[in-house]
Each structure stands twice: as structure tokens, then as C-alpha cells.
Write an enzyme that holds these catalytic residues in place. Structure first.
Site, PDB file in Angstrom:
ATOM      1  N   LYS A  72       0.810  -1.226   0.000  1.00 36.35           N
ATOM      2  CA  LYS A  72       0.000   0.000   0.000  1.00 36.35           C
ATOM      3  C   LYS A  72       0.841   1.273   0.000  1.00 36.35           C
ATOM      4  CE  LYS A  72      -4.087  -2.088   2.109  1.00 36.35           C
ATOM      5  NZ  LYS A  72      -5.114  -2.001   3.172  1.00 36.35           N
ATOM      6  N   ASP A 109     -10.343   2.060   1.490  1.00 37.42           N
ATOM      7  CA  ASP A 109     -10.543   1.542   2.846  1.00 37.42           C
ATOM      8  C   ASP A 109     -11.207   2.584   3.739  1.00 37.42           C
ATOM      9  OD1 ASP A 109      -9.450  -0.997   2.473  1.00 37.42           O
ATOM     10  OD2 ASP A 109      -7.412  -0.320   2.931  1.00 37.42           O
TER      11      ASP A 109
END
Length: 279
Positions: A72, A109
Site C-alpha cells: 500500500k 478503505d
């Protein structure tokens, strides 16, 4: 953030380990429901070292990528643009290939956490507790910046982690106080508890669930329920699961990558539940 909607497009989830990922199940279910029969969604075991080479091989048929740990942050230098949401936590879990060939990094997210909570009737809280201090905890803090009006207490295992969470709080403009993990049972009395720890880490806290718990958001989905979530439900508390988060963030990924909105949330959730039941 749009991509060309044409036949034969590809997408995939990358990470290491990746064999457990439910993302292919969710995205393929969405493609079927949307009539995108020529679209494909795969998974690839890719670590930080292999990521640049993977990007170099991507052709024009690619519509997007989902990124999980440990990629990420490693993916950020490989994209042309990073959304404000992703930049707020230095974490990209979605890359969309736009019509003009640019690579745009985003983070679904954070809005996924907010959407999952809202689905369970949580639009605003006056305080919250976070169990853990990893990458998911920073996304949880960013989500709380949108819905929490007061203090967030983060329960962590080291002063280094505590300092990191306080820095994230300053950056995200969230009032963060840190506490030692040894006192984590106190977290369970908060109006909202977000557990961001690995499997088994909160099992010992199950015995400390109060008689009238409020809301627990446990980001795990396999195994499910966790001991903490099971005890929480037994005492009548509301529980938001990691599958709720996974589905809501995947809905946003599907919409960004395919250009089709709304994505079929219920279809994707049922596909995820079925896959988990079969494990």
C-alpha cells in the site's frame, strides 16, 4: 477517476500473502451482475521487490489494481497521481488506469469503513477506541476524522507505536490519546471500538466485554467470528465485520475501475459470505 468501459479489460489484487484474498470472488460477482462478461479479475503473489517489474509489464487492457499488504505504500512511487484520501494516510489500496493512460492511486478503505459503519446506523460518535496501531489503524483514524467529534484512544504495545498514532492524529486533525495494551479492556466501554489487530490478538479481551456493549468494528473476516466479536454479540452489542469493510471498499473499486455505478453491493456480499462458508 474514470476508465474506459470496453470488453476484455483486466484487473487484479496484488500482495503477499495473497492466496486468502476474497477480492477475486467479490469483483467477479460484480462483473457477472453488471454483464461485464469479458472482464477478468485475478490475484498475484507480489512483494515490494517485484512490484515495479509487474507495473512495467502492464498493457492497455488493464483497468485497475487492488493492493493489499505489503504494497500500500510501496506502490505510491509507481503512480502518476495520489488522491487526497490516500495521501492523508500514505496508503494506496486501489490503482485505476484512466482513459488517457495515467495511473491514479486511491484509498477505498477509508470511505469503506465509513460506509460500513453507516450501514449499521453509526453516522457520528462522540468518542472511540482503536485496538492496534498498524496500517489499518491509520485508515481507521482517517475514517474517525469524518464521524468522531471527540477523543480517540489508541491501545498499543510500544511507545514507538504510540508516538506513531499520535503523529497520525495530528496529521488527520483527530484528538488522539494513547494507552498501553495492558489496559485494553478499558477500550471495550467506548461507544465505538475498532479492532485492527491480527487474528487472535484480541481473544484474551473477550472475557472483559461489558454487559451492555455498544458497537464493535472488527476488521477481520477469516476466521469469523473472532472470540471478541462472538462474545460482543452474545451480550447484545452491534458488530461490524471485516467482510462489511471488504465489500464496501470493493464496491468503490468496482465503480472506479469499470465506470459502472452503483456496483451490486448485495450480490458481492452474498458471494463473499458463500466463499467464507465454504472455507
Amino acid at each position: 477517476m474514470t476508465s474506459r468501459v470496453v470488453d476484455g479489460r483486466r484487473a487484479a489484487v496484488l500482495g503477499s500473502p495473497i492466496a486468502h484474498s476474497l477480492s477475486p470472488v467479490l469483483h467477479r460477482a460484480a462483473y457477472d451482475a453488471l454483464g461485464l462478461s469479458a472482464w477478468s479479475y485475478d490475484r498475484f503473489e507480489i512483494d515490494e521487490g517485484a512490484l515495479p517489474g509487474f507495473f512495467e509489464e502492464l498493457g492497455p487492457e488493464w483497468a485497475g489494481l487492488s493492493l493489499t499488504m505489503p504494497l500500500k505504500r510501496a506502490v505510491i512511487p509507481l503512480v502518476d497521481e495520489v488522491s487526497e484520501t490516500a495521501a492523508s494516510v500514505d496508503a494506496v489500496n486501489t490503482v485505476v488506469f484512466t482513459e488517457d493512460g495515467r495511473r491514479v492511486g486511491d484509498n477505498t478503505d477509508i470511505p469503506g469503513i465509513v460506509a460500513a459503519l453507516r450501514e449499521h446506523g453509526i453516522d457520528q460518535v462522540d468518542s472511540a477506541a482503536i485496538l492496534g496501531a498498524g496500517a489499518t489503524a491509520s485508515s481507521a483514524l482517517a475514517a474517525l476524522a469524518r464521524i468522531c467529534t471527540g477523543e480517540v484512544v489508541a491501545y498499543v504495545r510500544s511507545e514507538a507505536r504510540a508516538a506513531e498514532m499520535r503523529r497520525w492524529g495530528e496529521r488527520l486533525d483527530v484528538e488522539v490519546r494513547t494507552a498501553d495494551w495492558a489496559d485494553a479492556a478499558r477500550a471495550l466501554r467506548a461507544p465505538l471500538v475498532i479492532a485492527t489487530t491480527p487474528a487472535g490478538a484480541t481473544d484474551a479481551l473477550a472475557a472483559a466485554v461489558p454487559e451492555r456493549p455498544a458497537t464493535l468494528f472488527d476488521v477481520l473476516y477469516d476466521p469469523w467470528p473472532t472470540e471478541l466479536a462472538a462474545r460482543w454479540s452474545m451480550f447484545g452489542g452491534a458488530v461490524v465485520s471485516g467482510l462489511d469493510l471488504l465489500v464496501h471498499q470493493a464496491v468503490l473499486q468496482v465503480e472506479h475501475m469499470t465506470g459502472h455505478a452503483p456496483a451490486p453491493l448485495d450480490v458481492m456480499r452474498r458471494a463473499g459470505e458463500k466463499a467464507l462458508a465454504g472455507r
